[in-house]
Design an enzyme around this catalytic site. Structure first.
Site, short mmCIF file in Angstrom:
data_model
loop_
_atom_site.label_atom_id
_atom_site.label_comp_id
_atom_site.label_asym_id
_atom_site.label_seq_id
_atom_site.Cartn_x
_atom_site.Cartn_y
_atom_site.Cartn_z
N THR A 89 0.82 -1.21 0.00
CA THR A 89 0.00 0.00 0.00
C THR A 89 0.86 1.26 0.00
O THR A 89 0.46 2.29 -0.55
CB THR A 89 -0.93 -0.03 1.23
OG1 THR A 89 -1.83 -1.11 1.04
CG2 THR A 89 -1.72 1.25 1.38
N SER A 130 1.54 -7.52 -0.59
CA SER A 130 2.32 -8.47 0.22
C SER A 130 1.58 -9.78 0.47
O SER A 130 2.14 -10.72 1.01
CB SER A 130 2.78 -7.83 1.53
OG SER A 130 1.72 -7.69 2.43
N THR A 134 1.58 -4.26 4.28
CA THR A 134 1.45 -4.53 5.71
C THR A 134 0.91 -5.93 6.02
O THR A 134 1.09 -6.43 7.12
CB THR A 134 0.54 -3.49 6.38
OG1 THR A 134 -0.74 -3.53 5.74
CG2 THR A 134 1.13 -2.10 6.29
N ASP A 135 0.23 -6.56 5.04
CA ASP A 135 -0.43 -7.84 5.34
C ASP A 135 0.53 -8.90 5.86
O ASP A 135 0.20 -9.65 6.78
CB ASP A 135 -1.15 -8.37 4.08
CG ASP A 135 -2.38 -7.54 3.72
OD1 ASP A 135 -2.75 -6.65 4.50
OD2 ASP A 135 -2.96 -7.79 2.65
N1 ASP Z 1 -2.81 -5.34 0.66
C1 ASP Z 1 -1.70 -4.57 1.10
C2 ASP Z 1 -0.42 -5.40 1.12
O1 ASP Z 1 -0.13 -6.07 2.08
C3 ASP Z 1 -1.99 -4.01 2.41
C4 ASP Z 1 -0.99 -2.99 2.84
O2 ASP Z 1 0.10 -2.85 2.31
O3 ASP Z 1 -1.32 -2.27 3.78
O4 ASP Z 1 0.30 -5.33 0.17
#
Ligand code: ASP
Length: 354
Positions: free
Chosen positions: A39, A86, A118-119
């Site tokens: 993200t 991720s 973040t995932d």
């Molecule tokens: N879907 C995203 C990821 O993990 C979520 C994020 O980055 O906050 O790539």
């Protein structure tokens, strides 16, 4: 007299040296940003779009350009390792990252920032915590709002991550996850909220410090083995052992366990109930698997606390307990442990120290 002359000579040398201009780049720490997507590099259709955007769209250079004055804090270099959400992070990218970081940190680079979705950020951070062979800081960073959003959190998070990566004070403390002005240790931190920017928490054990005015301030450190003290070496590996996670719940079926076993994993982490409890029906199948050489590790789906040894829960046939690691991090350690041994006693020793 001789001594006075010597003092005068040294003063002269120092005065001459001090009069040479030192360029800013020479005095700044060298920090390399390894971008993987997420993200923080995401883009949406408008400034108000906060979900449903495209992660991993912007390049490392575009992330850097969005942070005014970043280059005043460090001599920055950037490499694009991947550009993915991720949820698509892979052990292949992990091995590439670990090898690249080890190569960079054995040279002049003072610190590394890994930009990441973040995932699965906590899994990558813990993997690096166990495989980076350096005292120099490695910081993972992400964002919960895409780069195009109003009040995007990525730019400030990136600035703070760079300032931690460039700090001598951050050396020897393991891999960090820095977001929202908080420095978390890779072992403890976990994602706790689907949307909120303050999603990352180290729960009971607490974060390690703040980033205040772009300087890290530490209050505590992890006592568990990491980085230079880690026994895991991925330098010659091209793949990791296969470890799956089995989630437990009321009326959980036996077929799901059998189906996992049919894929020939080297290990299974059980996200057990409470203190790593497993329904009796599933336990019987897992015991058979352990006797065939699949390493079974009991973790907990509760989110905090230790899983303790218990012969009634399979430990009598060689199940191991995962201490306070959540299932996804227990999987990381089990994969690395299996690169060394299949002996459950030896693997238990590893869970007790990392
Ligand atoms: N879907 C995203 C990821 O993990 C979520 C994020 O980055 O906050 O790539």
């Amino acid at each position: 007299m001789k001594r006075q002359l010597a003092v005068c000579a040294w003063s002269f040398v120092f005065a001459v040296l001090a009069s040479f201009p030192v360029s800013a780049a020479e005095t700044l720490p060298q920090v390399t940003i390894l971008a993987t997507g997420g993200t923080i590099a995401g883009s949406g259709g408008s400034a108000t779009q906060l979900t449903g955007y495209k992660p991993g769209d912007l390049t490392a250079e575009q992330l850097i350009a969005a942070v005014p004055g970043l280059k005043n804090f460090a001599d920055i270099k950037a490499e694009q390792i991947a550009n993915i959400g991720s949820y698509d992070m892979s052990t292949e990218v992990w091995l590439k990252l670990a090898k690249r970081i080890n190569a960079l940190l054995s040279g002049k680079t003072d610190g590394i920032v890994v930009t990441h979705g973040t995932d699965t950020q906590e899994e990558t951070a813990y993997f690096l915590n166990l495989t980076v062979k350096s005292d120099k800081p490695v910081v993972t960073v992400g964002a919960m709002r895409p780069a195009t959003a109003i009040s995007a959190d990525g730019p400030l998070n990136l600035l703070q991550a760079v300032s931690v990566a460039g700090s001598r004070n951050a050396r020897g403390k393991g891999v960090f996850l820095v977001m929202n002005g908080e420095i978390n240790g890779a072992r403890e931190v976990t994602k706790t909220n689907t949307l909120q920017p303050e999603t990352f928490r180290s729960n009971d054990l607490g974060f390690l410090g703040y980033v205040v005015n772009n300087k890290p301030v530490f209050y505590r450190g992890s006592l568990r083995r990491h980085t230079k003290a880690s026994e895991f070496d991925v330098s010659r590996l091209t793949a990791l052992p296969k470890v799956e996670i089995l989630y437990t719940y009321v009326d959980a079926g036996v077929d799901v366990v059998k189906n996992i076993i049919a894929t020939n994993p080297d290990g299974i982490v059980v996200a057990g109930m409470g203190n790593g409890s497993i329904a009796t029906s599933q336990l019987a199948v897992l015991k058979e698997a352990a006797q065939k050489g699949i390493v079974i590790a009991r973790s907990s789906r509760t989110g905090t606390g230790m899983v303790t040894p218990d012969p009634n829960k399979g430990d009598n046939v060689g199940f191991v307990t995962t201490d306070s690691l959540n299932p996804q991090k227990a999987r990381v350690l089990l994969m690395l442990a299996l690169t060394k041994t299949k002996n459950p006693k030896e693997i238990q020793r590893m869970f007790d120290v990392y």
